[in-house]
Design a protein around this motif. Structure first.
Motif, short mmCIF file in Angstrom:
data_model
loop_
_atom_site.label_atom_id
_atom_site.label_comp_id
_atom_site.label_asym_id
_atom_site.label_seq_id
_atom_site.Cartn_x
_atom_site.Cartn_y
_atom_site.Cartn_z
N VAL A 114 -3.53 3.81 -1.98
CA VAL A 114 -3.40 3.19 -3.29
C VAL A 114 -2.65 1.87 -3.12
CG1 VAL A 114 -2.32 3.42 -5.56
CG2 VAL A 114 -3.43 5.38 -4.50
N THR A 115 -3.12 0.83 -3.80
CA THR A 115 -2.41 -0.44 -3.80
C THR A 115 -1.45 -0.45 -4.99
OG1 THR A 115 -4.29 -1.58 -2.79
CG2 THR A 115 -2.64 -2.95 -3.89
N CYS A 116 -0.17 -0.57 -4.70
CA CYS A 116 0.85 -0.63 -5.75
C CYS A 116 1.14 -2.11 -6.03
CB CYS A 116 2.12 0.05 -5.29
SG CYS A 116 1.88 1.76 -4.74
N PHE A 117 1.45 -2.44 -7.28
CA PHE A 117 1.79 -3.81 -7.61
C PHE A 117 2.85 -3.84 -8.69
CE2 PHE A 117 -1.79 -2.66 -10.26
CZ PHE A 117 -1.50 -3.20 -11.52
N GLU A 118 3.61 -4.96 -8.71
CA GLU A 118 4.71 -5.06 -9.65
C GLU A 118 5.08 -6.52 -9.85
OE1 GLU A 118 9.27 -3.30 -10.06
OE2 GLU A 118 8.21 -3.07 -8.18
N ASN A 119 5.48 -6.84 -11.06
CA ASN A 119 6.12 -8.13 -11.34
C ASN A 119 7.29 -7.84 -12.27
OD1 ASN A 119 5.10 -7.96 -13.96
ND2 ASN A 119 3.69 -9.67 -13.74
N ALA A 120 7.84 -8.87 -12.90
CA ALA A 120 9.01 -8.67 -13.75
C ALA A 120 8.70 -7.85 -14.99
CB ALA A 120 9.57 -10.03 -14.15
N PRO B 117 0.83 -1.21 0.00
CA PRO B 117 0.00 0.00 0.00
C PRO B 117 0.86 1.26 0.00
CG PRO B 117 0.17 -0.87 2.22
CD PRO B 117 0.92 -1.82 1.32
N TRP B 118 0.35 2.31 -0.63
CA TRP B 118 0.95 3.63 -0.52
C TRP B 118 -0.09 4.51 0.13
CZ3 TRP B 118 0.41 8.30 -3.85
CH2 TRP B 118 1.23 9.33 -3.39
N THR B 119 0.22 4.97 1.33
CA THR B 119 -0.74 5.74 2.12
C THR B 119 -0.53 7.24 1.98
OG1 THR B 119 0.71 5.52 4.04
CG2 THR B 119 -1.05 3.88 3.80
N GLY B 120 0.22 7.67 0.98
CA GLY B 120 0.48 9.09 0.78
C GLY B 120 -0.72 9.86 0.25
N VAL B 121 -1.79 9.16 -0.09
CA VAL B 121 -3.02 9.78 -0.56
C VAL B 121 -4.19 9.13 0.16
CG1 VAL B 121 -2.18 10.44 -2.86
CG2 VAL B 121 -3.13 8.18 -2.51
N GLY C 227 2.01 -1.21 -11.51
CA GLY C 227 0.68 -0.61 -11.54
C GLY C 227 0.22 -0.10 -10.20
N PHE C 228 -0.90 0.62 -10.26
CA PHE C 228 -1.48 1.26 -9.10
C PHE C 228 -2.99 1.09 -9.14
CE2 PHE C 228 2.25 3.49 -10.64
CZ PHE C 228 3.09 3.41 -9.54
N VAL C 229 -3.58 0.61 -8.05
CA VAL C 229 -5.02 0.42 -7.95
C VAL C 229 -5.60 1.55 -7.10
CG1 VAL C 229 -6.90 -1.09 -7.22
CG2 VAL C 229 -4.79 -2.09 -8.13
N HIS C 230 -6.51 2.31 -7.70
CA HIS C 230 -7.20 3.41 -7.02
C HIS C 230 -8.65 2.97 -6.83
CE1 HIS C 230 -3.95 6.26 -8.23
NE2 HIS C 230 -3.88 5.44 -9.27
N VAL C 231 -9.17 3.10 -5.62
CA VAL C 231 -10.54 2.71 -5.34
C VAL C 231 -11.34 3.95 -4.96
CG1 VAL C 231 -12.04 1.30 -3.89
CG2 VAL C 231 -9.81 0.42 -4.59
#
Length: 141
Positions: free
Chosen positions: A28-34, A20-24, A38-42
């Motif tokens: 926002v849920t951040c995600f990454e693979n190889a 999670p990124w709690t700066g907003v 991406g970023f999930v905004h709800v």
């Protein structure tokens, strides 16, 4: 239902690292693979999503700009996911049009996300194809 938590479950199940990124607000849920980042905004509703999605995207990209520049080829695969629980039917097309905006990131936008299945369906473009073969009884004799 906690859409952000369900999105994190789906993404982790698909092999992504999430945090999670709690700066907003909301976080926002951040995600990454190889291959991608991406970023999930709800949002609570399409009424909230439509006027705020661009500012939400810009805030996250500004905060993570140094990491994105260092990501190399992965920086070409940045996704912004915008999910809203409630939906006004008259705004369906406006939410869909967000995906047609190719500036800065690739986008997935859905309203009316209320169940675990809705979250999984919204995130299908980011998950592996799961084919279930249809097997029937066969008499080989």
């Amino acid at each position: 239902m906690d859409i952000a938590r369900q999105a994190e479950i789906v993404l982790r199940g698909a092999g992504y690292e999430t945090w999670p990124w709690t700066g907003v607000a909301p976080a926002v849920t951040c995600f990454e693979n190889a291959a991608l980042i991406g970023f999930v905004h709800v949002f609570s509703s399409a009424d909230e999503l439509l006027p705020r999605w661009e500012a939400a995207q810009q805030a996250v990209l500004s905060r993570h700009s140094a990491a994105l520049r260092a990501a190399g080829a992965k920086a070409w695969n940045v996704y912004s996911i915008f999910l809203a629980e409630d939906q006004a039917p008259s705004q369906q097309r406006a939410v869909e049009r967000i995906e047609e905006n190719f500036a800065l990131t690739r986008k997935i936008a859905r309203a009316g996300v209320r169940t675990q299945e809705d979250v999984a369906r919204a995130l299908l473009p980011l998950t592996a194809v799961k084919a279930q073969p249809m097997l029937s009884d066969t008499n080989f004799q």
